[in-house]
Motif scaffolding. Structure first.
Motif, PDB file in Angstrom:
ATOM      1  N   LEU A  28       0.791  -1.372  -0.252  1.00 22.46           N
ATOM      2  CA  LEU A  28       0.034  -0.367  -0.294  1.00 22.46           C
ATOM      3  C   LEU A  28       1.260   1.233  -0.298  1.00 22.46           C
ATOM      4  O   LEU A  28       0.540   1.753  -1.078  1.00 22.46           O
ATOM      5  N   THR A  29       2.230   1.495   1.061  1.00 26.63           N
ATOM      6  CA  THR A  29       2.695   2.511   0.575  1.00 26.63           C
ATOM      7  C   THR A  29       3.787   2.409  -0.464  1.00 26.63           C
ATOM      8  O   THR A  29       3.438   3.479  -0.934  1.00 26.63           O
ATOM      9  N   GLY A  59      -5.354  -1.564   0.323  1.00 26.20           N
ATOM     10  CA  GLY A  59      -5.669  -0.796   1.796  1.00 26.20           C
ATOM     11  C   GLY A  59      -7.044  -1.313   2.312  1.00 26.20           C
ATOM     12  O   GLY A  59      -6.597  -1.624   3.279  1.00 26.20           O
ATOM     13  N   ILE A  60      -8.151  -1.995   1.662  1.00 29.01           N
ATOM     14  CA  ILE A  60      -9.080  -3.389   1.974  1.00 29.01           C
ATOM     15  C   ILE A  60      -8.893  -4.078   2.565  1.00 29.01           C
ATOM     16  O   ILE A  60      -8.575  -4.873   3.477  1.00 29.01           O
ATOM     17  N   LEU A 274       9.546   0.646  -0.160  1.00 26.95           N
ATOM     18  CA  LEU A 274       9.327  -0.450   0.147  1.00 26.95           C
ATOM     19  C   LEU A 274      10.321  -0.957   1.594  1.00 26.95           C
ATOM     20  O   LEU A 274       9.568  -1.451   2.659  1.00 26.95           O
ATOM     21  N   PRO A 275      11.392  -0.500   1.599  1.00 23.29           N
ATOM     22  CA  PRO A 275      12.277  -0.956   3.267  1.00 23.29           C
ATOM     23  C   PRO A 275      11.644   0.196   4.298  1.00 23.29           C
ATOM     24  O   PRO A 275      11.541  -0.364   5.276  1.00 23.29           O
ATOM     25  N   LEU A 276      10.983   1.498   3.498  1.00 20.63           N
ATOM     26  CA  LEU A 276      10.029   2.189   4.310  1.00 20.63           C
ATOM     27  C   LEU A 276       9.225   1.632   4.845  1.00 20.63           C
ATOM     28  O   LEU A 276       9.155   1.644   6.517  1.00 20.63           O
TER      29      LEU A 276
ATOM     30  N   SER B 249      -8.908   7.499   4.722  1.00 26.29           N
ATOM     31  CA  SER B 249      -8.825   9.031   4.856  1.00 26.29           C
ATOM     32  C   SER B 249      -7.677   8.682   4.116  1.00 26.29           C
ATOM     33  O   SER B 249      -7.527   9.767   3.800  1.00 26.29           O
ATOM     34  N   VAL B 250      -6.617   8.271   4.110  1.00 27.05           N
ATOM     35  CA  VAL B 250      -5.157   8.622   3.859  1.00 27.05           C
ATOM     36  C   VAL B 250      -5.094   8.196   1.959  1.00 27.05           C
ATOM     37  O   VAL B 250      -4.413   8.975   1.345  1.00 27.05           O
ATOM     38  N   ALA B 251      -6.290   7.179   2.263  1.00 29.30           N
ATOM     39  CA  ALA B 251      -6.178   7.261  -0.064  1.00 29.30           C
ATOM     40  C   ALA B 251      -7.012   7.807  -0.088  1.00 29.30           C
ATOM     41  O   ALA B 251      -6.293   8.430  -1.512  1.00 29.30           O
TER      42      ALA B 251
END
Lengths: 550, 518
Positions: A28-29, A59-60, A274-276, B249-251
């Protein structure tokens, strides 16, 4: 016993699901980074939509997979807990009571319950997060490798460093764990002493002495806790440090291919993110390590307890059912540990219906004598005969069924008054239960109960005073109808008038039963046929026989 | 329940330093987290723009190293703070109780629970919940304010959605409260079953019922699993819903910044900073909710540990007398003592009367351990030797110094006077012999002499003795009587006794009559 680290049923699938959840968070990040950089190149909106779909899916996916993981991992762990509890319970039965220590057995058994909880905590708190971290790391390595092989290598090195960090954390925590437990135990011991003896301490103005001891113990516990937490601190701090290095190194690793045009800018951003994101995942490791260290200590205690030989050999099957047995010890000695002798060679004959008081200072062997008579211990030398038969040639249950044992802290189970009495004799009628309570001096107490025999007893429901508990233990012994009643300091916690009253009621209702009472102080000597003094100090004068056997 | 009980720092100055340290570290960690968002955005922009990576990469690594140090320091500080606060609270309540009379203290079992496990449960409250609370109070506002400066429209999205988290949590909580409460009783009962059976194992074995209970243990364990998982599902579902809310919310922020980037209305570095800052506004709030469950016991214990206990007032008079003294046990409906008047004179006074007429209670009133229901007791500093003199699990010397602070020389002199020296000579390590549970057991006579020796060492103006010769063999009783006689030459001694020989030695008799309970 099951191995500590054996995953319970559904724990491995739960770990994999957890890994997918964690990986969703990581991607997601990473896709968010890709999305932003891609957007900045002002592409056709449609290409952005694929990234939006990705962001939405991850996210879901994260909460959904996490929910799924938590439900099945907790279900699996609770199943494992139930199994380990049953198994431990069964293995403790032949060790009870002689192998559970000589005093405060209930506290020891409470410790077993806590240790089992700690042991099973490994499933949800260590195995699941560790498997999840592994799965997520492997997925991250694979994705990074596919996008840019050198990036895969960077992520792999980061994961390996995290493993090494976890090992260091574990070693540091393990080193401090024993000191922490010892220091905490000392604090609890002194606080217990302090709170339980407030009146006695005030009476001799010793409150300040105890306050000082408590302050010292707490300072020591504080020091031990600070030493031990170093492991966790290194783990948590180190994982953030690694993350920073990982991000920096990754930026350098992708800058070459990016400059050479071999890598698109959005993908480069994804790889830096990715590493974060993985750093957040590695932060879970110290908690998992901590749970593992606690569980190993708990495990060691459990094994030490359960891996003992029973104190009595239960080999013969034949049962004895005498209505009024004669008990006879011939030069019998006994030991709780197998090493030291806790009872000097003793010869003692107890005729049916005889009432005997055994006195002596702590350590003189009174409780050992009682344990021998109750067949909680077998004689290490000499013989113990019931109606002329050596007890080792008849079944253990057959001997124990003759004896009702009342200790200094009778346990009241959560349940009704009736259920608490019926466990001694399931066939007893209500009238017999009433009679036993009246004979044990609980007649007025019973009359005051809101629901009579149906009144609930036990924790948090209804408190009984120390005297009432002692009387309840005696009532249970009377209900059992067993021909021999053995009492180990039944009134040790009571004041003298109450103790005298309780014992007086017991002697009046024991009629044809044999009664052996062990007490460190001579109480109500006039009610006994005989007083046996087990230490060198002069015994109280023997009264003429006026016991309740008439 | 309040998120933080301010009485903790208001009433206990010793807790201020640890709590303040946690607050400062939390604030510093918040600033570092904000800094990290800027640094990463800088690094990625530099990377994409083909600029020099050296400065941003070093900044990222440095900020994360600082966060690592802060996180490690917070861990150590939190553990120290947890142990310190729990310890201070434990010392406070035990100190209060031991300076109050028996009438103002809770029941003994409750005192034990509060001061042992109750105080221990404060540790996770302070060590884990408080840092999470600080983070929740510091990081989201900081992130929002920064975001307002960087990109105000993204900030508005966050401001509009962050309050949904507590609102949703409250809504879910209210919705599931009934179901949770309905199951709570069943679940507590099932959870307690195994502990109950285990604690009663010796009883079960003794009555041959242990094997039969084993199947019960397995069956209840299974029911406990089913009931617990059902309750947990509600908790997990609400936590998943909150997580989803935060993620969406972030999305929204990400999509909004992405759109503006694509339209060319936004700078890449600003956009990256915005999407990195946005999550910082949500996760601390979710974490505080998670930690609170683990800390709920601690919050409840803090309330009990901060209870107010009025201290007893010891008058410290010269002489001892009582006037119209009455006493009724809390919860009883008749007085155990009524209208007692007496003035104690020098020498030995014996209190006599039938069992149960309140003689021990009278001594406790004279010692200031109870508050009279009516009337007045003028009492100097006393030393009460209880029926079974208190023995600490420690050495003989420690026990004699207990409350007296006596030096070895004083101890030796007093032991010679009471005959305890002969007892000590027979002990394996002399005065260094350990007594108590795991040590040497004293006989009743030896213990009585230890109690009297300690009384002799104390500086109390009056010595009170409760049945000093009961349970003793004739020889020991004889010795103890002579010690009491000697003691009464130095200061007034009041002894409750049934022993006619001791009564015969007395200078004064204080007869109590029995009150027939109604």
């Amino acid at each position: 016993m099951k191995p500590l680290l054996q995953p319970a049923r559904r724990i491995v699938p739960a770990g994999v699901l957890g890994g997918i959840a964690v990986a969703c968070g990581v991607f997601l990040t990473a896709t968010s980074g890709w999305l932003i950089v891609q957007a900045s190149t002002r592409p056709v909106i449609l290409t952005l939509l694929t990234a939006v779909v990705g962001v939405r899916t991850f996210g879901i996916g994260r909460p959904v997979f996490r929910y799924w993981e938590r439900v099945i991992s907790h279900d699996g762990a609770l199943r494992d807990l139930a199994e380990r509890r049953t198994e431990t319970y069964r293995s403790l039965i032949p060790l009870t009571p002689a192998r559970l220590g000589r005093r405060r057995r209930a506290d020891l058994l409470t410790g077993v319950v806590r240790d089992l909880d700690d042991e099973v905590d490994v499933q949800v708190r260590s195995l699941v997060p560790l498997i999840a971290t592994l799965v997520a790391s492997v997925l991250a390595i694979v994705v990074a490798f596919v996008l840019l092989p050198v990036a895969g290598a960077v992520v792999a090195v980061l994961a390996l460093c995290a493993v090494a960090l976890g090992v260091v954390d574990g070693a540091l925590e393990r080193r401090g764990q024993r000191d922490v437990l010892a220091a905490r135990g000392e604090v609890q011991r002194i606080a217990h002493l302090y709170a339980a003896n407030t009146v006695e301490l005030q009476a001799i103005h010793a409150v300040d002495d105890l306050a000082r001891q408590l302050a010292e113990a707490q300072a020591a516990a504080e020091r031990a806790a600070r030493r031990q937490v170093l492991g966790r601190a290194v783990g948590l701090g180190g994982s953030l440090l690694l993350t920073g290095l990982g991000v920096g190194v990754m930026a350098y690793a992708v800058s070459g291919p990016l400059g050479a045009g071999a890598l698109a800018a959005p993908v480069a951003a994804l790889l830096v993110f990715l590493p974060l994101a993985l750093g957040d995942v590695l932060g879970l490791v110290p908690d998992a390590v901590g749970a593992l260290v606690r569980a190993r200590v708990a495990r060691r205690r459990l094994v030490g307890l359960v891996d003992q030989e029973p104190a009595v050999a239960d080999v013969a099957r034949e049962r004895l059912t005498p209505a009024a047995p004669t008990l006879r010890l011939v030069d019998a000695t006994a030991s709780w540990t197998g090493a030291a002798e806790h009872l000097p060679p003793t010869t003692l004959t107890l005729a049916p219906g005889e009432k005997v008081l055994v006195t002596g200072a702590n350590g003189s062997g009174k409780s050992t004598l009682l344990a021998l008579l109750a067949r909680q211990l077998d004689p290490s030398a000499g013989r113990y005969e019931v109606d002329g038969r050596d007890v080792r040639t008849v079944s253990l249950a057959g001997i124990r069924d003759l004896m009702a044992v009342v200790d200094d802290d009778p346990h009241l189970f959560n349940g009704t008054v009736r259920a608490n009495l019926l466990l001694a004799q399931p066939d007893a009628t209500d009238r017999e239960l009433d009679a036993a309570l009246v004979h044990a001096g609980l007649g007025r107490w019973l009359a005051g109960l809101p629901d009579g025999l149906d009144t609930q007893l036990g924790t948090g429901v209804r408190g009984l005073s120390g005297g009432e508990r002692a009387r309840f233990g005696i009532a249970r012994a009377l209900v059992s109808g067993r021909p021999v009643v053995l009492l180990d300091e039944p009134v040790a916690h009571l004041d003298r008038p109450t103790a005298t009253a309780v014992l007086g009621d017991l002697m009046a209702s024991a009629d044809r039963r044999t009664v052996v009472l062990v007490s460190h102080q001579p109480v109500l000597t006039e009610a006994f046929d005989r007083v046996v003094a087990l230490d060198a100090s002069p015994a109280p004068p023997l009264p003429s026989s006026i016991g309740g056997s008439s | 329940m309040r998120p933080f009980d301010p009485r903790l720092v208001r009433e206990l100055p010793q807790t201020r330093a640890p709590v303040a340290a946690l607050g400062l570290l939390g604030a510093a960690a918040g600033v570092a987290a904000i800094g990290q968002a800027f640094a990463i955005a800088w690094l990625v922009t530099a990377l994409v723009g083909g600029g020099s990576l050296w400065a941003p990469a070093v900044t990222v690594a440095t900020i994360l190293a600082v966060r690592g140090i802060l996180s490690a320091t917070t861990e150590v500080t939190a553990t120290w703070a947890g142990a310190r606060v729990a310890g201070v609270l434990r010392e406070r309540i035990l100190g209060r109780w031991s300076r109050a009379t028996a009438d103002d203290r809770p029941a003994p079992e409750r005192m034990l629970t509060i001061s042992t496990h109750g105080a221990s449960s404060v540790e996770p409250y302070v060590a884990r919940y408080l840092p999470a609370l600080v983070a929740a109070a510091v990081v989201p506002p900081l992130a929002i304010v920064t975001l307002l400066v960087v990109d105000w429209s993204s900030a508005l999205i966050v401001v509009a959605t962050v309050p949904l988290l507590p609102v949703f949590a409250a809504l879910i909580g209210r919705h599931t409260q009934e179901a949770t409460q309905r199951r709570w009783a069943t679940q507590t009962r099932l959870a307690g079953h195994f502990l109950d059976v285990m604690r009663g194992l010796p009883t079960l074995v003794s009555y041959g019922r242990a094997e039969k209970q084993a199947d019960q243990v397995a069956a209840v364990g299974d029911r406990h699993r089913i009931a617990t998982v059902r309750t947990l599902k509600i908790a997990f579902l609400s936590s998943a819903a909150l997580e989803l809310l935060a993620t969406i919310s972030v999305a929204i922020v990400a999509v909004w910044t992405g759109m503006r980037l694509a339209w060319g209305n936004l700078d890449l570095q600003v956009a990256l900073t915005a999407i990195l800052l946005a999550p910082e506004a949500y996760w601390p709030i979710r974490r505080v909710g998670q930690e609170f469950h683990a800390a709920a016991d601690g919050a409840e214990a803090i309330d009990a540990l901060l209870a107010d206990v009025p201290p007893a007032c010891f008058a410290g008079r010269e002489s001892m007398s009582v006037r119209d003294l009455s006493y009724r046990y809390p919860g009883a409906n008749v007085d155990v003592l009524q209208g007692i008047s007496y003035a104690v004179r020098p020498g030995l006074t014996v209190v006599t009367g039938p069992s149960g007429c309140g003689k021990t209670t009278l001594l406790e009133l004279l010692a200031g351990l109870r508050t009279p229901t009516a009337g007045a007791a003028e009492v100097p500093r006393t030393h009460l030797v209880t029926q079974t003199p208190f023995v600490l699990p420690a050495t003989v010397a420690d026990n004699l110094a207990l409350g007296t602070g006596a030096s070895p020389a004083q101890i030796a002199a007093a032991c010679a006077a009471t005959g305890l020296d002969r007892v000590i000579a027979g002990l394996p390590d002399g005065t260094a012999t350990l007594l108590g549970d795991n040590g040497f057991g004293l006989s009743a006579g030896q213990r009585a002499r230890l109690g009297l020796t300690r009384a002799m060492l104390s500086d109390a103006a009056v010595v009170l003795l409760d049945e000093p010769t009961a349970h003793l063999d004739p020889a020991s009783a004889r010795q103890v009587r002579s010690v009491i006689r000697d003691l009464a030459r130095t200061r007034p001694v009041v002894a409750v006794t049934h022993d006619p020989e001791l009564a015969a030695l007395a200078d004064a008799q204080w007869p109590l009559t029995e009150r027939v309970p109604a």
